[in-house]
Design a protein around this motif. Structure first.
Motif, PDB file in Angstrom:
ATOM      1  N   PRO A 171       0.831  -1.212   0.000  1.00 48.66           N
ATOM      2  CA  PRO A 171       0.000   0.000   0.000  1.00 48.66           C
ATOM      3  C   PRO A 171       0.862   1.257   0.000  1.00 48.66           C
ATOM      4  N   GLY A 172       0.480   2.230  -0.836  1.00 44.06           N
ATOM      5  CA  GLY A 172       1.175   3.512  -0.901  1.00 44.06           C
ATOM      6  C   GLY A 172       2.353   3.547  -1.850  1.00 44.06           C
ATOM      7  N   GLU A 173       2.758   2.420  -2.395  1.00 44.29           N
ATOM      8  CA  GLU A 173       3.911   2.398  -3.285  1.00 44.29           C
ATOM      9  C   GLU A 173       3.519   2.823  -4.697  1.00 44.29           C
ATOM     10  N   ARG A 174       4.456   3.475  -5.354  1.00 41.23           N
ATOM     11  CA  ARG A 174       4.319   3.853  -6.752  1.00 41.23           C
ATOM     12  C   ARG A 174       5.488   3.260  -7.525  1.00 41.23           C
ATOM     13  N   LEU A 175       5.331   3.223  -8.831  1.00 43.20           N
ATOM     14  CA  LEU A 175       6.373   2.615  -9.653  1.00 43.20           C
ATOM     15  C   LEU A 175       7.685   3.382  -9.538  1.00 43.20           C
ATOM     16  N   THR A 176       7.602   4.696  -9.340  1.00 40.12           N
ATOM     17  CA  THR A 176       8.826   5.491  -9.214  1.00 40.12           C
ATOM     18  C   THR A 176       9.606   5.128  -7.950  1.00 40.12           C
ATOM     19  N   SER A 177       8.885   4.941  -6.826  1.00 44.18           N
ATOM     20  CA  SER A 177       9.583   4.594  -5.581  1.00 44.18           C
ATOM     21  C   SER A 177      10.170   3.188  -5.649  1.00 44.18           C
ATOM     22  N   ILE A 178       9.482   2.275  -6.326  1.00 42.53           N
ATOM     23  CA  ILE A 178      10.005   0.911  -6.481  1.00 42.53           C
ATOM     24  C   ILE A 178      11.256   0.924  -7.348  1.00 42.53           C
ATOM     25  N   SER A 185      15.282   1.880 -13.849  1.00 43.25           N
ATOM     26  CA  SER A 185      14.401   2.914 -14.373  1.00 43.25           C
ATOM     27  C   SER A 185      12.952   2.449 -14.368  1.00 43.25           C
ATOM     28  N   VAL A 186      12.034   3.416 -14.345  1.00 41.79           N
ATOM     29  CA  VAL A 186      10.611   3.108 -14.398  1.00 41.79           C
ATOM     30  C   VAL A 186      10.275   2.410 -15.710  1.00 41.79           C
ATOM     31  N   GLU A 187      10.893   2.855 -16.790  1.00 40.77           N
ATOM     32  CA  GLU A 187      10.606   2.289 -18.105  1.00 40.77           C
ATOM     33  C   GLU A 187      11.019   0.816 -18.181  1.00 40.77           C
ATOM     34  N   SER A 188      12.146   0.466 -17.547  1.00 38.83           N
ATOM     35  CA  SER A 188      12.591  -0.924 -17.598  1.00 38.83           C
ATOM     36  C   SER A 188      11.619  -1.841 -16.854  1.00 38.83           C
ATOM     37  N   ILE A 189      11.065  -1.350 -15.715  1.00 43.69           N
ATOM     38  CA  ILE A 189      10.074  -2.150 -14.990  1.00 43.69           C
ATOM     39  C   ILE A 189       8.791  -2.262 -15.810  1.00 43.69           C
ATOM     40  N   ARG A 190       8.394  -1.158 -16.446  1.00 45.62           N
ATOM     41  CA  ARG A 190       7.170  -1.185 -17.256  1.00 45.62           C
ATOM     42  C   ARG A 190       7.295  -2.184 -18.399  1.00 45.62           C
ATOM     43  N   GLN A 191       8.443  -2.191 -19.073  1.00 43.74           N
ATOM     44  CA  GLN A 191       8.635  -3.113 -20.189  1.00 43.74           C
ATOM     45  C   GLN A 191       8.728  -4.566 -19.710  1.00 43.74           C
ATOM     46  N   ALA A 192       9.402  -4.793 -18.571  1.00 44.21           N
ATOM     47  CA  ALA A 192       9.551  -6.164 -18.076  1.00 44.21           C
ATOM     48  C   ALA A 192       8.222  -6.769 -17.663  1.00 44.21           C
ATOM     49  N   ASN A 193       7.257  -5.908 -17.260  1.00 44.06           N
ATOM     50  CA  ASN A 193       5.965  -6.407 -16.807  1.00 44.06           C
ATOM     51  C   ASN A 193       4.828  -6.095 -17.772  1.00 44.06           C
ATOM     52  N   ARG A 194       5.164  -5.457 -18.916  1.00 42.03           N
ATOM     53  CA  ARG A 194       4.167  -5.120 -19.947  1.00 42.03           C
ATOM     54  C   ARG A 194       3.009  -4.329 -19.350  1.00 42.03           C
ATOM     55  N   LEU A 195       3.346  -3.289 -18.617  1.00 37.54           N
ATOM     56  CA  LEU A 195       2.327  -2.471 -17.973  1.00 37.54           C
ATOM     57  C   LEU A 195       1.827  -1.413 -18.956  1.00 37.54           C
ATOM     58  N   PRO A 196       0.533  -1.378 -19.244  1.00 41.68           N
ATOM     59  CA  PRO A 196       0.023  -0.355 -20.172  1.00 41.68           C
ATOM     60  C   PRO A 196       0.053   1.047 -19.569  1.00 41.68           C
ATOM     61  N   ASP A 197      -0.133   1.133 -18.239  1.00 41.39           N
ATOM     62  CA  ASP A 197      -0.159   2.431 -17.559  1.00 41.39           C
ATOM     63  C   ASP A 197       0.764   2.368 -16.341  1.00 41.39           C
ATOM     64  N   PRO A 198       1.956   2.987 -16.403  1.00 43.32           N
ATOM     65  CA  PRO A 198       2.885   2.911 -15.263  1.00 43.32           C
ATOM     66  C   PRO A 198       2.365   3.593 -14.003  1.00 43.32           C
ATOM     67  N   ASP A 199       1.331   4.418 -14.110  1.00 44.58           N
ATOM     68  CA  ASP A 199       0.776   5.087 -12.937  1.00 44.58           C
ATOM     69  C   ASP A 199      -0.315   4.259 -12.265  1.00 44.58           C
ATOM     70  N   ARG A 200      -0.591   3.073 -12.803  1.00 43.37           N
ATOM     71  CA  ARG A 200      -1.672   2.255 -12.236  1.00 43.37           C
ATOM     72  C   ARG A 200      -1.144   0.849 -11.930  1.00 43.37           C
ATOM     73  N   ILE A 201      -0.784   0.623 -10.663  1.00 40.81           N
ATOM     74  CA  ILE A 201      -0.380  -0.698 -10.190  1.00 40.81           C
ATOM     75  C   ILE A 201      -1.232  -1.039  -8.980  1.00 40.81           C
ATOM     76  N   LEU A 202      -1.431  -2.324  -8.747  1.00 34.99           N
ATOM     77  CA  LEU A 202      -2.345  -2.783  -7.708  1.00 34.99           C
ATOM     78  C   LEU A 202      -1.583  -3.298  -6.488  1.00 34.99           C
ATOM     79  N   VAL A 203      -2.135  -3.082  -5.310  1.00 31.97           N
ATOM     80  CA  VAL A 203      -1.551  -3.612  -4.087  1.00 31.97           C
ATOM     81  C   VAL A 203      -1.554  -5.137  -4.156  1.00 31.97           C
ATOM     82  N   GLY A 204      -0.424  -5.745  -3.855  1.00 32.22           N
ATOM     83  CA  GLY A 204      -0.296  -7.196  -3.937  1.00 32.22           C
ATOM     84  C   GLY A 204       0.184  -7.699  -5.271  1.00 32.22           C
TER      85      GLY A 204
END
Length: 464
Positions: A171-178, A185-204
């Motif tokens: 809870p409270g985490e964002r992709l930037t803090s992770i 980089s945020v982009e490398s995490i987004r590409q590794a997980n195929r995230l369509p929206d880097p500002d929208r991640i779910l708890v758990g």
């Protein structure tokens, strides 16, 4: 030709149909009970008698097939609870043979084995070990990843386990803090997980953290320890000049015995520079343990992830030996109740051979009140696993004995990862709840002292 009349048969009153064992039923009905032939009275035909005997045969066979097999009583081990044995012993026995055969055929490439449990899916197993479903299916030659059998033995190759890190969103985490925590980089995490929206991640949600490109390391002075993969042509003296670190410090931080011999691909730790009177290492992940008493396995897994070669907690859970002496194996039931000494835990020594299989060097160290041992490890950029009591609580020291050996047992034994300190506090990661916390020096030293200052030093091996 005129048809012949079928003679009528009837039973004598003193004749009973025998329900003999099944093997005797292969003989003729007439050999079991001869009938008296008569032309009058209440009669039955031979066909009716044969149908009756066939029905009794079927009923007896059904009773035999439905009778439950009697399993022997399970053995009672020292320090373990005697659990009742469930039905289906033959199936588990056959599954056990499969596990033994797979273990015998296992290559020397540090392959982990997982036995599929009821209700498990390939996706859940892949998430547990931090690997992808396609890689896991390919390693086990599964044509249909959606269909796996209970009791099947799956191979988890080490080459898959060490390639990525996995982070559970809190809870409270964002992709930037992770991304900042793991130094990617945020982009490398987004590409590794195929995230369509880097500002929208779910708890758990489980996120794959890609490895940090070593060639892109920041070579400037930093407040955190860094790692470097030796390239062809590198020398230790040149690297010391490049990173502004004394050669002797670089040698000591990596346990190098021959400074003139470096292997291409070897991972070196570049010690951080101390700021004031404290050290705080960056990039140490926080995991929550999977079982009630698996804190030690979770703590060791965190340290391997810090070195960029994460080994799943379940690798240690499923490979640690069992023994009443925690210096030799896990004492008790890992799914037991926390706080006692029957279902207890494990100390540093049993982890060493497992870590060596996965490309690490490890050593059990007993500081016995010497704080400089802990400070030196941290100043060299090396987080360590330490043994304390839960939340540094006050507990008695008890003496256990097994196989002629005596050892210390402390109620509420718990393992932490120490990643920093300052003049007032010691900073740790607690696998009990997956949180970062700190203890005052007095409480820390008292609780750590119950275990004679035991810590586990973990370093990447040159051959890893």
């Amino acid at each position: 030709m005129p048809s012949r009349a079928i003679p009528q048969l009837f039973l004598r009153r003193d004749c009973q149909v025998s329900l003999a064992p099944l093997r005797a039923l292969r003989y003729s009905v007439r050999t079991q009970c001869p009938f008296t032939v008569a032309e009058k009275g209440e009669a039955v035909t031979m066909g009716l008698v044969e149908r009756y005997v066939e029905r009794e045969r079927w009923r007896r066979r059904l009773q035999l097939e439905m009778a439950p097999a009697q399993d022997p009583e399970p053995l009672v081990r020292f320090g373990r609870s005697a659990l009742p044995r469930a039905r289906g012993g033959r199936r588990r026995w056959l599954a056990g043979l499969g596990v033994i055969a797979a273990l015998a055929a296992e290559r020397a490439d540090a392959t982990t084995l997982h036995v599929v449990q009821p209700g498990e899916t390939l996706s859940q197993i892949a998430t547990r070990y931090g690997v992808s479903v396609p890689d896991l299916a390919r390693a086990n030659e599964l044509s249909n990843p959606d269909r796996i059998l209970v009791g099947a033995v799956l191979r988890i190759p080490a080459s898959l386990l060490v390639s990525e890190r996995v982070h559970r969103v809190r809870p409270g985490e964002r992709l930037t803090s992770i991304a900042q925590r793991y130094g990617v980089s945020v982009e490398s995490i987004r590409q590794a997980n195929r995230l369509p929206d880097p500002d929208r991640i779910l708890v758990g949600q489980m996120l794959v953290i890609p490895s940090v490109p070593e060639t892109a390391m920041d070579t400037s002075a930093s407040s955190s320890a860094r790692r470097y993969v030796v390239q062809p042509g590198d020398t230790l003296s040149a690297l010391a000049v490049r990173f502004g670190v004394p050669l002797s410090t670089l040698v000591k931080a990596n346990g190098i015995t021959d400074p003139d011999r470096l292997l291409a691909g070897q991972t070196l730790v570049i010690p951080r520079r101390e700021l004031g009177a404290g050290v705080l290492l960056a990039g140490v992940p926080a995991y929550r343990q999977s079982l009630p008493l698996s804190c030690e396995s979770a703590a060791v897994s965190m340290v391997t992830a810090y070195w960029g070669k994460p080994v799943s907690e379940w690798v240690f859970i499923e490979n640690l030996p069992s023994h009443p002496n925690p210096h030799r194996g896990f004492r008790g039931n890992m799914s037991g109740t926390f706080g006692g000494t029957d279902d207890y835990g494990v100390y540093a020594e049993p982890f060493i051979p497992i870590l060596e299989r996965y490309g690490f060097r490890a050593q059990a160290v007993y500081a016995r009140g010497d704080v400089s041992v802990l400070r030196e490890e941290l100043s060299l950029g090396r987080p360590v696993v330490v043994w304390m009591t839960n939340l540094a609580s006050v507990q008695p020291r008890l003496i256990g004995e097994a196989d002629g050996e005596r050892f210390i047992l402390v109620p509420q034994e718990h393992a932490f990862v120490v990643y920093g300190y300052d003049e007032e506090r010691v900073y740790v990661v607690d696998p009990g709840d997956g949180q970062y916390r700190s203890f005052g020096w007095e409480d820390f030293l008292r609780s750590w002292g119950y275990f004679d200052g035991m810590l586990l030093r973990i370093l990447p091996a040159p051959w890893g």
